[in-house]
Scaffold this motif. Sequence first.
Motif, PDB file in Angstrom:
ATOM      1  N   ILE A 104       0.865  -1.185   0.000  1.00  0.00           N
ATOM      2  CA  ILE A 104       0.000   0.000   0.000  1.00  0.00           C
ATOM      3  C   ILE A 104       0.896   1.227   0.000  1.00  0.00           C
ATOM      4  CG2 ILE A 104      -1.656   1.355   1.330  1.00  0.00           C
ATOM      5  CD1 ILE A 104      -2.656  -1.279   2.551  1.00  0.00           C
ATOM      6  N   GLN A 105       0.641   2.140  -0.929  1.00  0.00           N
ATOM      7  CA  GLN A 105       1.347   3.416  -0.880  1.00  0.00           C
ATOM      8  C   GLN A 105       0.462   4.382  -0.085  1.00  0.00           C
ATOM      9  OE1 GLN A 105       2.290   5.383  -4.614  1.00  0.00           O
ATOM     10  NE2 GLN A 105       3.947   6.513  -3.608  1.00  0.00           N
ATOM     11  N   VAL A 106       0.902   4.681   1.124  1.00  0.00           N
ATOM     12  CA  VAL A 106       0.096   5.535   1.994  1.00  0.00           C
ATOM     13  C   VAL A 106       0.223   6.991   1.564  1.00  0.00           C
ATOM     14  CG1 VAL A 106      -0.262   6.270   4.382  1.00  0.00           C
ATOM     15  CG2 VAL A 106       0.378   3.913   3.888  1.00  0.00           C
ATOM     16  N   ARG A 107       1.457   7.374   1.232  1.00  0.00           N
ATOM     17  CA  ARG A 107       1.703   8.742   0.753  1.00  0.00           C
ATOM     18  C   ARG A 107       2.663   8.702  -0.430  1.00  0.00           C
ATOM     19  NH1 ARG A 107       0.491  12.424   5.031  1.00  0.00           N
ATOM     20  NH2 ARG A 107      -0.125  11.164   6.812  1.00  0.00           N
ATOM     21  N   PRO A 108       2.484   9.644  -1.383  1.00  0.00           N
ATOM     22  CA  PRO A 108       3.399   9.660  -2.528  1.00  0.00           C
ATOM     23  C   PRO A 108       4.818   9.987  -2.101  1.00  0.00           C
ATOM     24  CG  PRO A 108       1.626  11.297  -2.803  1.00  0.00           C
ATOM     25  CD  PRO A 108       1.464  10.689  -1.449  1.00  0.00           C
TER      26      PRO A 108
END
Length: 317
Positions: free
Chosen positions: A313-317
Amino acid sequence: MGSGGGGKEELAAVESREWYLSAYAPQGVPTSDHLKLRTVSLSLHPDSIPDGHLALQILWISVDPYLRSRMTGRDDGLYFSQFNLDQVLTEFGIGRVIRSKDSGFTEGVPGFTAWVGIEVLGNPKPGSNVFISAAAGGVGMFAGQLAKLKGCRVIGSTGSDEKVKLLKEEFGYDDAFNYHKETDFDAALSKYFPNGIDVYFENVGGKMLEAVLNHVNRGARIPLCGMISQYNKVWEEREGLRNLLNMVGKEVRMEGFLVGSYLDRFGDFMKEMEGYIKEGKIQSKHKVYNGIESFLESFASIFSSSNMGKVVIQVRP
Ligand code: NAP
């Protein structure tokens, strides 16, 4: 498992979103009946952070099958202990340190699990016949490539034609089959292993393991990495193996392992893997989900054949 941290040094408190266990799920894939997202306020004041702890802004979260075994409500002796109800889920990930009372941190690396299973426990020789199940997943994709680099003949099983193609064309497997289509595993293994199996890297368990035991060569090794086909079943429903006897005459060694028990070999792994990566000899794929709210969907995906490579999961770029 949270998305904590506002990222600005001057912040004294931040809102953090976190997944927690609201009810145990003894069977089936956990849903929103069992896992819920909530928002909490976290203090970043230095007095609120105990010695030896960090405050992290989470950037990436790894989504791993072992989490499932911590949500059943009874200890099956698999992987780690049960989560308590109301407890935040914990996972491996990558974060930015925004407050620190310790400089140390750790990171999960699926390639290391594959390396332990192949290099340390499987130890195939050039020309060995190696079989990898869940071959296009986070662990499987590295296990097969490492065996190929050791000069083995490598066959993988996976859950879609697209992944069969990936295994053969990008990960260099000698052959692969879709176990949803070739459902007679015994016949499939006769076809793909006319000379028998020397090493089976076990990721799925159940009927596949039983079929493998009919095709093992003398002295075969079976590193037991995981058995994902069994995780959503209570133990009384899990499949038994009728042909364990085959292990006796063939002197087969089957051995369970947890990657965390081999951290003393991490340096050897890094050295070998760095070389392969620099030389472009190892490829990888990731299935990226966006935002902490995508956890339920991403977690359910690892119990189907819908993803490819390592799920994150990419939580923030
Ligand atoms: P993954 O392979 O990326 O994802 C799981 C894959 O398993 C799915 O993509 C799916 O692929 C396959 N699968 C799901 N349900 C299945 C079923 N009922 N029957 C057969 N295949 C099924 O996950 P991973 O993180 O790399 O983990 C792979 C295995 O290694 C798991 O068993 C995990 O528990 C284990 N593991 C062990 C350790 C350790 O220390 N021992 C560490 C990490 C992971 P396809 O159906 O498309 O093939």
